[in-house]
Design an enzyme around this catalytic site. Structure first.
Site, PDB file in Angstrom:
ATOM      1  N   LYS A  77       0.822  -1.220   0.000  1.00  0.00           N
ATOM      2  CA  LYS A  77       0.000   0.000   0.000  1.00  0.00           C
ATOM      3  C   LYS A  77       0.854   1.268   0.000  1.00  0.00           C
ATOM      4  O   LYS A  77       0.460   2.295  -0.543  1.00  0.00           O
ATOM      5  CB  LYS A  77      -0.946  -0.007   1.211  1.00  0.00           C
ATOM      6  N   VAL A 269      -0.415  -8.696   6.341  1.00  0.00           N
ATOM      7  CA  VAL A 269      -0.861  -9.942   6.971  1.00  0.00           C
ATOM      8  C   VAL A 269      -0.020 -11.158   6.570  1.00  0.00           C
ATOM      9  O   VAL A 269      -0.200 -12.230   7.136  1.00  0.00           O
ATOM     10  CB  VAL A 269      -2.355 -10.276   6.734  1.00  0.00           C
TER      11      VAL A 269
HETATM   12  N1  GLN Z   1      -4.536  -8.598   1.032  1.00  0.00           N
HETATM   13  C1  GLN Z   1      -4.934  -8.289   2.380  1.00  0.00           C
HETATM   14  C2  GLN Z   1      -6.392  -7.904   2.424  1.00  0.00           C
HETATM   15  O1  GLN Z   1      -6.800  -7.110   1.654  1.00  0.00           O
HETATM   16  C3  GLN Z   1      -4.082  -7.169   2.889  1.00  0.00           C
HETATM   17  C4  GLN Z   1      -4.387  -6.834   4.310  1.00  0.00           C
HETATM   18  C5  GLN Z   1      -3.160  -6.673   5.149  1.00  0.00           C
HETATM   19  O2  GLN Z   1      -2.059  -7.075   4.791  1.00  0.00           O
HETATM   20  N2  GLN Z   1      -3.355  -6.148   6.321  1.00  0.00           N
HETATM   21  O3  GLN Z   1      -7.133  -8.390   3.230  1.00  0.00           O
END
Ligand code: GLN
Length: 315
Positions: A77, A269
């Site tokens: 992001k 995550v």
């Molecule tokens: N790909 C994950 C989602 O959109 C990214 C979220 C994260 O890394 N916190 O749920």
């Protein structure tokens, strides 16, 4: 030693500190839970742990699984935000806010109350806006993002993990709900599925701690990549991205992280975390066991021990 000077004067100094931090943080290995809501992430062993540090003056050190690729997930992001800021300038901020959300990263409720304007670009809803800008602004947005990651890390082998991207697409109903909600509020230019395809791919990008520590160099060095001398962002943009990481980078755990660690950081995550000590260095850690807010348990510990060891904080 004066408190403003960090105790690192060679890669050997840095390696000693990293080895020591690694050994201490590794005592917590096994704590937390590997993310299972994206099935392809669930197969990663919880004992994995890597760490890498790259200083602006060219020192580099790493430990453990620092050369093992993992899905960077929400760490992406930050980079996609940088691309969106480049494309849209100040008008981006008509579509997304700059305040911490105090809610989980994939929350929907706040978005409804706030009429489809996400709180910040580092939660999922706000990241969808940045991804939308890149999707609408480039002929091949996935390749644009990949090329930027390769250039920043200096590693042309970096690629998407198609299994992770497909796994997330198959189970990404919450993200689809967020994207549809943005669309319903007139805050998504691209087709929902086009934006989501780019988003799921950016989350699946497989990088190592060594790659990420290098890729974050421009944020630690006022917008200039310390490895190549190339300006990646203006000094002001780099400072603003760091401000957003410090206030929004760890979702509803950002206050505790500022309290205990005190540097801008972004988590994902997959268990990866990227952090910067502005003016000094970039740090990447990876360990897939997550705490309740979805941040790497051992990663947060490692960053806390590291900043204490070098006596640095932005506060
Ligand atoms: N790909 C994950 C989602 O959109 C990214 C979220 C994260 O890394 N916190 O749920």
């Amino acid at each position: 030693m004066p408190p403003t000077e960090h105790p690192i004067h060679s890669s050997e100094d840095l390696q000693q500190i990293v080895d020591d931090v690694y050994a201490r943080a590794a005592r917590d290995l096994g704590k937390g839970k590997v993310a299972t809501y994206i099935p392809a992430l669930a197969r990663v062993p919880i004992e994995r742990f890597g760490m890498a540090v790259a200083t602006n003056d060219g020192y580099f050190a790493s430990a453990g699984d620092a050369a093992t690729p993992f899905a960077i997930q929400s760490v992406s992001k930050v980079f996609v935000l940088m691309l969106a800021m480049r494309l849209r300038g100040a008008s981006l901020w008509n579509r997304v806010g700059r305040e911490p959300s105090g809610n989980p990263f994939n929350s929907l409720v706040q978005l409804e109350y706030e009429k489809g304007i996400p709180r910040n670009p580092l939660i999922n809803a706000g990241a969808h806006i940045a991804t939308d800008c890149v999707t609408a602004g480039h002929a091949d947005p996935k390749q644009t993002i990949l090329d930027e990651m390769r250039r920043l890390a200096g590693n042309d082998a970096i690629d998407f993990d198609p299994e992770v991207a497909a796994s997330e697409r198959a189970t990404g109903h919450r993200n689809a709900a967020i994207a549809n909600f943005l669309k319903a509020n007139g805050n998504l230019e691209s087709a929902v599925d086009d934006m989501l395809d780019v988003y799921f791919h950016q989350c699946s990008i497989a990088m190592t701690c060594e790659d990420l520590a290098r890729a974050a160099g421009f944020l630690a060095n006022r917008g200039v990549d310390p490895r190549t001398g190339v300006r990646i962002a203006t000094e002001r943009k780099a400072r603003r991205i760091n401000a957003l990481m410090a206030t929004c980078g760890l979702y509803d755990a950002v206050g505790s992280f500022a309290f205990h660690v005190g540097i801008p950081a972004k988590s994902g995550v997959g268990g990866g975390m990227m952090a910067v000590v502005p003016g000094d260095m970039a740090i990447a850690v990876w360990s897939p066991g997550l705490d309740r807010q979805g941040n790497s348990y051992v990663g947060v510990r490692a960053l806390e021990i590291f900043v204490n060891a070098i006596g640095r904080s932005v506060f």
